[in-house]
Design a protein around this motif. Sequence first.
Motif, PDB file in Angstrom:
ATOM      1  N   ALA A 123       0.843  -1.201   0.000  1.00  0.00           N
ATOM      2  CA  ALA A 123       0.000   0.000   0.000  1.00  0.00           C
ATOM      3  C   ALA A 123       0.881   1.254   0.000  1.00  0.00           C
ATOM      4  O   ALA A 123       2.101   1.162   0.049  1.00  0.00           O
ATOM      5  CB  ALA A 123      -0.894  -0.008   1.230  1.00  0.00           C
ATOM      6  N   CYS A 124       0.256   2.411  -0.072  1.00  0.00           N
ATOM      7  CA  CYS A 124       0.988   3.681  -0.060  1.00  0.00           C
ATOM      8  C   CYS A 124       1.823   3.803   1.221  1.00  0.00           C
ATOM      9  O   CYS A 124       1.304   3.692   2.315  1.00  0.00           O
ATOM     10  CB  CYS A 124      -0.008   4.838  -0.152  1.00  0.00           C
ATOM     11  N   ARG A 125       3.115   4.022   1.092  1.00  0.00           N
ATOM     12  CA  ARG A 125       4.002   4.101   2.267  1.00  0.00           C
ATOM     13  C   ARG A 125       3.588   5.242   3.190  1.00  0.00           C
ATOM     14  O   ARG A 125       3.641   5.133   4.403  1.00  0.00           O
ATOM     15  CB  ARG A 125       5.442   4.349   1.832  1.00  0.00           C
ATOM     16  N   ARG A 126       3.224   6.365   2.591  1.00  0.00           N
ATOM     17  CA  ARG A 126       2.873   7.531   3.394  1.00  0.00           C
ATOM     18  C   ARG A 126       1.648   7.225   4.262  1.00  0.00           C
ATOM     19  O   ARG A 126       1.587   7.607   5.423  1.00  0.00           O
ATOM     20  CB  ARG A 126       2.596   8.725   2.465  1.00  0.00           C
ATOM     21  N   GLU A 127       0.716   6.508   3.670  1.00  0.00           N
ATOM     22  CA  GLU A 127      -0.494   6.159   4.405  1.00  0.00           C
ATOM     23  C   GLU A 127      -0.153   5.280   5.620  1.00  0.00           C
ATOM     24  O   GLU A 127      -0.632   5.519   6.728  1.00  0.00           O
ATOM     25  CB  GLU A 127      -1.457   5.426   3.454  1.00  0.00           C
TER      26      GLU A 127
ATOM     27  N   GLY B 101      -4.075   7.404   0.737  1.00  0.00           N
ATOM     28  CA  GLY B 101      -3.281   7.411  -0.476  1.00  0.00           C
ATOM     29  C   GLY B 101      -4.158   7.139  -1.683  1.00  0.00           C
ATOM     30  O   GLY B 101      -5.359   7.009  -1.525  1.00  0.00           O
ATOM     31  N   PRO B 102      -3.620   7.051  -2.855  1.00  0.00           N
ATOM     32  CA  PRO B 102      -2.184   7.143  -3.156  1.00  0.00           C
ATOM     33  C   PRO B 102      -1.639   8.577  -3.029  1.00  0.00           C
ATOM     34  O   PRO B 102      -2.316   9.529  -3.395  1.00  0.00           O
ATOM     35  CB  PRO B 102      -2.118   6.667  -4.607  1.00  0.00           C
ATOM     36  N   CYS B 103      -0.411   8.662  -2.506  1.00  0.00           N
ATOM     37  CA  CYS B 103       0.192   9.988  -2.345  1.00  0.00           C
ATOM     38  C   CYS B 103       0.896  10.396  -3.622  1.00  0.00           C
ATOM     39  O   CYS B 103       1.191  11.568  -3.820  1.00  0.00           O
ATOM     40  CB  CYS B 103       1.178   9.969  -1.182  1.00  0.00           C
ATOM     41  N   GLY B 104       1.210   9.423  -4.464  1.00  0.00           N
ATOM     42  CA  GLY B 104       1.905   9.737  -5.707  1.00  0.00           C
ATOM     43  C   GLY B 104       3.372  10.064  -5.509  1.00  0.00           C
ATOM     44  O   GLY B 104       4.058  10.450  -6.448  1.00  0.00           O
ATOM     45  N   ASN B 105       3.856   9.942  -4.291  1.00  0.00           N
ATOM     46  CA  ASN B 105       5.257  10.287  -4.047  1.00  0.00           C
ATOM     47  C   ASN B 105       5.940   9.258  -3.137  1.00  0.00           C
ATOM     48  O   ASN B 105       6.684   9.614  -2.225  1.00  0.00           O
ATOM     49  CB  ASN B 105       5.350  11.702  -3.460  1.00  0.00           C
ATOM     50  N   CYS B 106       5.640   7.987  -3.367  1.00  0.00           N
ATOM     51  CA  CYS B 106       6.374   6.910  -2.701  1.00  0.00           C
ATOM     52  C   CYS B 106       6.531   5.788  -3.716  1.00  0.00           C
ATOM     53  O   CYS B 106       5.838   5.782  -4.737  1.00  0.00           O
ATOM     54  CB  CYS B 106       5.640   6.428  -1.450  1.00  0.00           C
ATOM     55  N   ASP B 107       7.419   4.858  -3.446  1.00  0.00           N
ATOM     56  CA  ASP B 107       7.691   3.830  -4.467  1.00  0.00           C
ATOM     57  C   ASP B 107       6.460   2.998  -4.793  1.00  0.00           C
ATOM     58  O   ASP B 107       6.240   2.650  -5.951  1.00  0.00           O
ATOM     59  CB  ASP B 107       8.889   2.948  -4.066  1.00  0.00           C
ATOM     60  N   THR B 108       5.641   2.694  -3.779  1.00  0.00           N
ATOM     61  CA  THR B 108       4.494   1.835  -4.082  1.00  0.00           C
ATOM     62  C   THR B 108       3.431   2.570  -4.895  1.00  0.00           C
ATOM     63  O   THR B 108       2.708   1.951  -5.667  1.00  0.00           O
ATOM     64  CB  THR B 108       3.858   1.242  -2.809  1.00  0.00           C
ATOM     65  N   CYS B 109       3.331   3.900  -4.714  1.00  0.00           N
ATOM     66  CA  CYS B 109       2.385   4.665  -5.537  1.00  0.00           C
ATOM     67  C   CYS B 109       2.927   4.844  -6.952  1.00  0.00           C
ATOM     68  O   CYS B 109       2.182   4.770  -7.924  1.00  0.00           O
ATOM     69  CB  CYS B 109       2.128   6.033  -4.923  1.00  0.00           C
ATOM     70  N   LEU B 110       4.222   5.089  -7.055  1.00  0.00           N
ATOM     71  CA  LEU B 110       4.812   5.358  -8.358  1.00  0.00           C
ATOM     72  C   LEU B 110       4.951   4.087  -9.195  1.00  0.00           C
ATOM     73  O   LEU B 110       4.878   4.128 -10.415  1.00  0.00           O
ATOM     74  CB  LEU B 110       6.184   6.018  -8.181  1.00  0.00           C
TER      75      LEU B 110
HETATM   76 ZN    ZN Z   1       2.218   6.767  -1.650  1.00  0.00          ZN
END
Ligand code: ZN
Length: 525
Positions: A380-384, A396-405
């Motif tokens: 999942a989204c790392r930031r989340e 998320g998605p935050c769009g700025n972590c490896d799992t989102c990208l």
């Molecule tokens: Zn993310």
Amino acid sequence: HAAPDPAVLTPALDLLKRVWGYGAFRGVQAQIVQTVAQGGNAMVLMPTGGGKSLCYQVPSLLRPGVGIVVSPLIALMKDQVDTLRGLGVRAAYLNSTLSLDGVREVEAALLAGELDLLYVAPERLLLPRTLDLLDRAPVALFAVDEAHCVSQWGHDFRPEYQGLTVLPERFPEVPRMALTATADDRTRADILRVLDLGGAPQFVSSFDRPNIQYRVGQKDSPKTQLLDFIRAEHAGDAGIVYCLSRKSVEETARWLQAQGLDAVAYHAGLPPRERTHAQDRFLNEEGLVVVATVAFGMGIDKPNVRFVAHLDLPKSMEGYYQETGRAGRDGLPSTAWMVYGLADVVNVRRMLASSDAPEEVKRVEAGKLDALLTFCETAACRREVLLAYFGEEYHGPCGNCDTCLNPPQVRDMTREAQMALSAAIRTGNRFGAAHLTDVLLGRATEKVVSMNHHTLPTFGVGAAHDEKTWRGVLRQLVSLGFLAAGEHHGLSATGKARSLLKGETTLTLRADTLMPRASRRAEKQ
Ligand code: ZN
Ligand code: ADP
């Protein structure tokens, strides 16, 4: 929280502009300044780089008397004080680095009312001599920085901090502030108890650092992976590389230097002069990479750190957040980059298990590590996941972590997990990942044969996968607590494993880590 009061905020803003040259307070700063300037207490939870200092500096200048700042960071006091003096603030510090004459000078200035801010180490504050002095001097407020140090639940327990309970007892009428960047519920409760802040307003800022890109990858040749990362994305940038041991700090720094990077080592075992030199260079130069143990960085305020890399796992989610938080304080895009592997998971787990801490503390620490490993293994989204740990709801998605990208594939790996668990159990719950992998793949090594493991029903059941896949499955099983690492890195099935073996639970694992390296590369292109 109280309504904005121009009678306090107008002079506060004037001061902010005149002394610091800033146009506005950030987020909750104004509310905190107002509360304390009016004589109230406050608990401040703000991420690293959020701007905690102004929260006590401004009210110290607004109120009559001197603001006393309790900080464990003796090494940084001189810099902090020099900076304030440069702004025209009458600041000083009291700690063990001062000569006797130096101490007397500061004490005289304090009594004469010639100080706006005084930084004090906790052990110095608690001396009867200092407390007597404070009885006789006008005190504007007490600000306890790095307040999580009061708690043994935190990652940075300092017994002296518990003595700070003297502040509410002896100076009940002086406003008290506790400031920290990391406090879970237990730590927060300890802070409130020791400083008697039960009824005080709590100011909690968002812990999100949107400009930091979080990335976690599989360790395979860590130094080369690091070099590739720096060259591709951060050539010539300032950055911090964290390693667990002094030895690996030195090796990594030497290796980076040999590759032509401007790198320097930093750890607590180096002579003080060398450490200060490394720190000064880092602060003053543009593109230096500091390879360090966690001893480096606490309180260092360099706004343009462009990346923080972890070559070893931190011990907790708090540690990870604090260390990565040193990147991008200026708000510009920055990277938090980490690689880890099975051996790291086993090592950190064993280190925690073998410490002398009381059982209850160990359990809490193990829980913090579990949270970090869940973060590492997540699809999942790392930031989340990160913010959820700090009690913040973020979707998320935050769009700025490896799992989102690069959304990883997940696969139902229940069967593979069962095979791996049964290999551990049938070999007596005492062999390491390499041996279990041999058994699963059906490799009749000398050790396998001598243990008679080639006759087990599990022998060779995993031959359809490659070695890397099995390492990945085993790592995820250890990370998620289905396998425990014991003596000599032996892996044993835990209580949690039972329902998985019985087929009552299923397990979805990241599949991207399980692909051979070449195809991973190809897929990216
Ligand atoms: Zn993310
Ligand atoms: P913390 O102690 O929470 O880690 P600091 O107090 O060191 O953070 O502040 C981090 C950076 O943000 C510093 O460079 C500081 O000057 C800057 N800063 C803080 N508040 C403001 C503000 N209101 N306006 C502009 N810059 C600010």
